[in-house]
Design a protein around this motif. Structure first.
Motif, short mmCIF file in Angstrom:
data_model
loop_
_atom_site.label_atom_id
_atom_site.label_comp_id
_atom_site.label_asym_id
_atom_site.label_seq_id
_atom_site.Cartn_x
_atom_site.Cartn_y
_atom_site.Cartn_z
N UNK A 21 0.81 -1.22 0.00
CA UNK A 21 0.00 0.00 0.00
C UNK A 21 0.84 1.27 0.00
N UNK A 22 2.15 1.13 0.06
CA UNK A 22 3.04 2.29 -0.03
C UNK A 22 3.22 2.66 -1.50
N UNK A 23 2.85 3.86 -1.87
CA UNK A 23 2.81 4.25 -3.29
C UNK A 23 4.16 4.15 -3.98
N UNK A 24 5.23 4.35 -3.25
CA UNK A 24 6.55 4.39 -3.88
C UNK A 24 7.33 3.08 -3.75
N UNK A 25 6.64 2.01 -3.40
CA UNK A 25 7.33 0.71 -3.33
C UNK A 25 7.87 0.35 -4.71
N UNK A 26 9.13 -0.01 -4.77
CA UNK A 26 9.78 -0.28 -6.06
C UNK A 26 10.45 -1.64 -6.08
N UNK A 27 10.75 -2.09 -7.28
CA UNK A 27 11.49 -3.34 -7.45
C UNK A 27 12.84 -3.23 -6.77
N UNK A 28 13.48 -2.07 -6.86
CA UNK A 28 14.78 -1.88 -6.24
C UNK A 28 14.73 -2.03 -4.73
N UNK A 67 18.19 -5.96 -8.93
CA UNK A 67 16.84 -5.84 -9.48
C UNK A 67 16.63 -6.81 -10.62
N UNK A 68 17.63 -6.92 -11.47
CA UNK A 68 17.52 -7.81 -12.63
C UNK A 68 17.31 -9.25 -12.18
N UNK A 69 18.06 -9.68 -11.17
CA UNK A 69 17.96 -11.06 -10.72
C UNK A 69 16.62 -11.33 -10.06
N UNK A 70 16.15 -10.39 -9.24
CA UNK A 70 14.84 -10.58 -8.60
C UNK A 70 13.73 -10.62 -9.64
N UNK A 71 13.80 -9.75 -10.63
CA UNK A 71 12.79 -9.75 -11.69
C UNK A 71 12.74 -11.10 -12.39
N UNK A 101 10.07 -16.32 -13.20
CA UNK A 101 10.23 -17.78 -13.29
C UNK A 101 9.32 -18.51 -12.32
N UNK A 102 9.20 -18.01 -11.09
CA UNK A 102 8.46 -18.72 -10.06
C UNK A 102 6.96 -18.43 -10.08
N UNK A 103 6.54 -17.26 -10.57
CA UNK A 103 5.13 -16.89 -10.51
C UNK A 103 4.49 -16.65 -11.87
N UNK A 104 5.32 -16.61 -12.92
CA UNK A 104 4.83 -16.28 -14.27
C UNK A 104 4.22 -14.89 -14.33
N UNK A 105 4.61 -14.03 -13.41
CA UNK A 105 4.13 -12.65 -13.39
C UNK A 105 5.30 -11.70 -13.16
N UNK A 106 5.12 -10.47 -13.64
CA UNK A 106 6.14 -9.46 -13.39
C UNK A 106 5.96 -8.86 -12.00
N UNK A 107 6.96 -8.11 -11.57
CA UNK A 107 6.87 -7.42 -10.28
C UNK A 107 5.64 -6.52 -10.24
N UNK A 108 5.42 -5.75 -11.31
CA UNK A 108 4.32 -4.80 -11.32
C UNK A 108 2.96 -5.49 -11.37
N UNK A 109 2.87 -6.62 -12.05
CA UNK A 109 1.61 -7.38 -12.05
C UNK A 109 1.31 -7.92 -10.65
#
Length: 248
Positions: free
Chosen positions: A158-165, A175-179, A184-192
């Motif tokens: 719920x924090x508006x500025x939560x980021x992948x970083x 960031x690249x590795x987490x993405x 791979x594990x969820x078939x979804x992107x971070x933003x999805x």
């Protein structure tokens, strides 16, 4: 010579490990030392050592997640733990994440040398192996990191500025590795994933008729109502108002 990184918040331990183990005789050299997990990971990413000997109970650090990060991002690195933390389940988990030896402080010279020799022998064998000798531990490390990342995202969605970083920093990977792991594990992107978590929160808030749609949008982490409405319809198949009317 195999390059070694030592990580421990006790400087006396670092000095002792640097001098008491006959590194050159074992085919190794100290490439760097660090006194906390964050700087240790930065050092590991910078010099890509062959061996890491680390404590896992240091300030502001999740030791298991740090081990998982190293194993997942650098599967060829051999790791051993030297710690005062005596917990069987913790040690078992560390082993599943690819740790060669889990040594308890104070550890004698024979135990330390045996751990180094084991790591060296594994490194010596690697060129003859078609793939990493412990693919399973790499998978376990990835699973551990994804679970930790999802838990952090759920807590802070719920924090508006939560980021992948920010999430990547929390689980000690790039960031690249987490993405890559999330896809791979969820078939979804971070933003999805983040959007789905926020919509799930919004659905709960919509049950309260006293809350207005624009208030719910802000409380669920969206910066404006239009973005909230578009995201809600994309994920839930209806507008926030339609969802509320259907539920009441």
């Amino acid at each position: 010579m195999y390059r070694v990184v030592l990580v421990d918040d006790e400087r006396l331990i670092i000095r002792g490990l640097s001098t008491v183990i006959p590194w050159a005789e074992l085919g190794c050299e100290i490439a760097g030392t660090a006194h906390d997990g964050v700087s240790g990971l930065e050092l590991i990413r910078s010099i890509r050592p062959d061996i890491v000997l680390t404590d896992i109970r240091m300030p502001n650090m999740d030791g298991l997640t740090m081990l998982a990060a190293i194993r997942s991002e650098f599967p060829g690195i051999q790791m051993s733990v030297l710690t005062a933390y005596r917990d069987f389940e913790y040690a078992r988990k560390a082993i599943t994440l690819g740790v060669c030896r889990y040594l308890l402080k104070p550890s004698n010279l024979d135990e330390l040398q045996e751990a180094v020799k084991l790591m060296v022998s594994r490194l010596d064998a690697m060129p003859q192996l078609p793939e990493d000798p412990d693919d399973e531990s790499v998978k376990e490390a990835g699973n551990h990191l994804v679970k930790a990342a999802l838990a952090y995202m759920k807590e802070h969605c719920t924090e508006q500025h939560l980021s992948l970083g920010e999430v990547a920093d929390h689980v000690y990977v790039s960031q690249w590795h987490l993405s890559k792991l999330l896809n791979r594990e969820t078939d979804q992107s971070f933003f999805d994933l983040l959007g789905s978590m926020r919509i799930a929160k919004a659905k709960k808030l919509l049950a309260d008729p006293a809350l207005r749609i624009h208030e719910i949008a802000e409380m669920a982490g969206f910066s404006d109502v239009a973005h909230f409405s578009r995201s809600f319809k994309k994920i839930a198949g209806c507008t926030p108002g339609e969802y509320r009317n259907h539920q009441m």
